[in-house]
Design an enzyme around this catalytic site. Structure first.
Site, PDB file in Angstrom:
ATOM      1  N   HIS A 168     -57.148 -29.014   9.694  1.00 17.27           N
ATOM      2  CA  HIS A 168     -55.746 -28.858  10.112  1.00 17.27           C
ATOM      3  C   HIS A 168     -55.541 -29.508  11.477  1.00 17.27           C
ATOM      4  O   HIS A 168     -56.493 -29.977  12.113  1.00 17.27           O
ATOM      5  CB  HIS A 168     -55.337 -27.374  10.134  1.00 17.27           C
ATOM      6  CG  HIS A 168     -55.935 -26.576  11.256  1.00 17.27           C
ATOM      7  ND1 HIS A 168     -55.349 -25.449  11.754  1.00 17.27           N
ATOM      8  CD2 HIS A 168     -57.075 -26.745  11.985  1.00 17.27           C
ATOM      9  CE1 HIS A 168     -56.087 -24.949  12.727  1.00 17.27           C
ATOM     10  NE2 HIS A 168     -57.133 -25.701  12.883  1.00 17.27           N
ATOM     11  N   CYS A 187     -57.272 -29.087  19.748  1.00 16.37           N
ATOM     12  CA  CYS A 187     -56.765 -28.722  18.416  1.00 16.37           C
ATOM     13  C   CYS A 187     -55.561 -29.581  18.020  1.00 16.37           C
ATOM     14  O   CYS A 187     -55.097 -29.512  16.882  1.00 16.37           O
ATOM     15  CB  CYS A 187     -56.384 -27.250  18.370  1.00 16.37           C
ATOM     16  SG  CYS A 187     -57.762 -26.182  18.763  1.00 16.37           S
ATOM     17  N   HIS A 193     -58.993 -31.682  12.613  1.00 11.26           N
ATOM     18  CA  HIS A 193     -60.360 -31.181  12.792  1.00 11.26           C
ATOM     19  C   HIS A 193     -60.548 -30.077  11.761  1.00 11.26           C
ATOM     20  O   HIS A 193     -59.584 -29.686  11.086  1.00 11.26           O
ATOM     21  CB  HIS A 193     -60.565 -30.652  14.228  1.00 11.26           C
ATOM     22  CG  HIS A 193     -59.728 -29.456  14.536  1.00 11.26           C
ATOM     23  ND1 HIS A 193     -58.401 -29.548  14.909  1.00 11.26           N
ATOM     24  CD2 HIS A 193     -60.003 -28.133  14.460  1.00 11.26           C
ATOM     25  CE1 HIS A 193     -57.916 -28.336  15.081  1.00 11.26           C
ATOM     26  NE2 HIS A 193     -58.847 -27.458  14.803  1.00 11.26           N
ATOM     27  N   HIS A 195     -62.674 -26.299  10.110  1.00 12.86           N
ATOM     28  CA  HIS A 195     -63.389 -25.031  10.349  1.00 12.86           C
ATOM     29  C   HIS A 195     -64.036 -24.551   9.057  1.00 12.86           C
ATOM     30  O   HIS A 195     -63.518 -24.808   7.968  1.00 12.86           O
ATOM     31  CB  HIS A 195     -62.420 -23.923  10.788  1.00 12.86           C
ATOM     32  CG  HIS A 195     -61.699 -24.216  12.056  1.00 12.86           C
ATOM     33  ND1 HIS A 195     -62.294 -24.166  13.293  1.00 12.86           N
ATOM     34  CD2 HIS A 195     -60.409 -24.573  12.285  1.00 12.86           C
ATOM     35  CE1 HIS A 195     -61.411 -24.475  14.218  1.00 12.86           C
ATOM     36  NE2 HIS A 195     -60.247 -24.742  13.642  1.00 12.86           N
ATOM     37  N   ASP A 233     -59.835 -24.309  -0.069  1.00 10.30           N
ATOM     38  CA  ASP A 233     -61.172 -24.835   0.235  1.00 10.30           C
ATOM     39  C   ASP A 233     -61.218 -26.358   0.094  1.00 10.30           C
ATOM     40  O   ASP A 233     -60.758 -26.914  -0.909  1.00 10.30           O
ATOM     41  CB  ASP A 233     -62.198 -24.192  -0.707  1.00 10.30           C
ATOM     42  CG  ASP A 233     -63.619 -24.555  -0.322  1.00 10.30           C
ATOM     43  OD1 ASP A 233     -63.913 -24.623   0.894  1.00 10.30           O
ATOM     44  OD2 ASP A 233     -64.431 -24.784  -1.225  1.00 10.30           O
ATOM     45  N   HIS A 234     -61.793 -27.005   1.124  1.00  8.79           N
ATOM     46  CA  HIS A 234     -61.876 -28.469   1.172  1.00  8.79           C
ATOM     47  C   HIS A 234     -60.502 -29.123   1.075  1.00  8.79           C
ATOM     48  O   HIS A 234     -60.318 -30.144   0.404  1.00  8.79           O
ATOM     49  CB  HIS A 234     -62.851 -29.003   0.106  1.00  8.79           C
ATOM     50  CG  HIS A 234     -64.272 -28.778   0.509  1.00  8.79           C
ATOM     51  ND1 HIS A 234     -64.858 -27.528   0.493  1.00  8.79           N
ATOM     52  CD2 HIS A 234     -65.223 -29.627   0.994  1.00  8.79           C
ATOM     53  CE1 HIS A 234     -66.097 -27.617   0.936  1.00  8.79           C
ATOM     54  NE2 HIS A 234     -66.343 -28.876   1.255  1.00  8.79           N
ATOM     55  N   GLU A 277     -61.811 -17.818  12.295  1.00  2.00           N
ATOM     56  CA  GLU A 277     -61.640 -19.269  12.358  1.00  2.00           C
ATOM     57  C   GLU A 277     -62.965 -19.888  12.796  1.00  2.00           C
ATOM     58  O   GLU A 277     -63.385 -20.927  12.291  1.00  2.00           O
ATOM     59  CB  GLU A 277     -60.529 -19.622  13.355  1.00  2.00           C
ATOM     60  CG  GLU A 277     -60.151 -21.085  13.343  1.00  2.00           C
ATOM     61  CD  GLU A 277     -59.075 -21.374  14.378  1.00  2.00           C
ATOM     62  OE1 GLU A 277     -57.983 -21.804  13.972  1.00  2.00           O
ATOM     63  OE2 GLU A 277     -59.314 -21.178  15.576  1.00  2.00           O
TER      64      GLU A 277
HETATM   65 ZN   LIG Z   1     -58.544 -25.450  14.372  1.00  4.12          ZN
END
Ligand SMILES: [Zn+2]
Ligand SMILES: [Zn+2]
Length: 287
Positions: A168, A187, A193, A195, A233-234, A277
């Protein structure tokens, strides 16, 4: 001043979802995919939380050795290295689910005292001087599944832990580029980037007398997979997830959105979700 103290102990035990009081057909009808006449095992961890007043003469709420001795005597000695169904009489006709084991542990710890109190004397061999309340039990069956019993609210919950990886970018269209960088820092990186998110889903409900289960965990896994994991996911949360479209995908927003996705769809009552996160920040949403 009142202080809460938690002690964690472990024991390894075998169990099975197969009651000797029922026929094979009845067991299969009751436990479905979980039914098996053969045992399997878990490394259980039990956390016991007590609440009390700090004794000025000892500086303690309760001598931890007394709590350890009590847990060893009443709980660990019964469960360690044992087959719960076969070697603990309370489970001959009662399935050894996390829910039933929690209820049994409460009964074992409170058996002499009555009510919700667990009285411990402050000094070795001394008279019980103050009451220490047993306030919370947490039983971990696997690192990804645990139950909790809040004795003050007389409320039981089950928690299942899942993971998803997603990318995100934190960026507010209402702010200038400089303001976004100042607020979101790294961010705000234009290419995004990612998580490895960890999602804890906590549900409550009534324990079914016949199965000893509060909710169907397989059903819970299925709902979380369909409504969240397969869709998040992904993925890029900013562009791939319709309910997050146009929103700033902070973990506050993502956690609230996941709660809304699951509420009303999971079996039982959705009590809480907790979204990590990173290992260092977590966000909880309750009703
Ligand atoms: Zn982030
Ligand atoms: Zn099991």
């Amino acid at each position: 001043m009142r202080v809460r103290m938690t002690r964690r102990v472990g024991f390894s035990s075998g169990h099975r979802y197969w009651l000797s009081t029922l026929t094979a057909q009845e067991n299969r009808a009751l436990f479905g995919a979980w039914a098996s006449p053969y045992s399997h095992g878990h490394n259980y961890f039990l956390e016991v939380t007590v609440d009390g007043v700090v004794d000025e003469s000892t500086g303690m709420v309760v001598n931890i050795k007394r709590v350890d001795d009590l847990l060893k005597d009443r709980i660990v000695s019964q469960f360690e290295g044992k087959s719960i169904n076969d070697e603990i009489s309370a489970f001959h006709a009662c399935s050894p689910t996390v829910e039933n084991i929690l209820l049994y542990i409460r009964q074992c710890l409170l058996r002499d005292e009555g009510g919700d109190l667990f009285t411990v004397s402050r000094t070795e061999g001394g008279e019980p001087s103050q009451q220490v309340h047993l306030v919370h039990l947490r039983l971990e069956e696997t690192p990804l599944f645990h139950g909790e019993l809040d004795l003050l609210e007389n409320k039981m919950t089950l928690t299942r832990i899942y993971e998803f990886a997603a990318s995100h970018r934190l960026n507010s269209p209402q702010m200038s580029e400089a303001e976004n960088i100042a607020l979101f820092g790294k961010c705000n990186n234009e290419a995004g980037h990612g998580h490895n998110y960890v999602l804890e889903v906590t549900v409550g409900g009534e324990v079914d007398d016949r199965t000893g289960m509060m909710v169907d965990i397989e059903r819970l896994d299925h709902v979380v997979k369909e409504r969240v994991l397969l869709r998040y996911d992904h993925k890029n949360l900013d562009v791939d997830v319709p309910e997050l479209s146009g929103r700033i995908t902070t973990s506050e927003v993502v956690a609230s959105t996941i709660f809304a996705q699951l509420d009303g769809s999971v079996p039982g009552r959705l009590e809480k979700i907790k979204l990590f996160e990173t290992a260092r920040n977590a966000f909880e949403v309750t009703r």
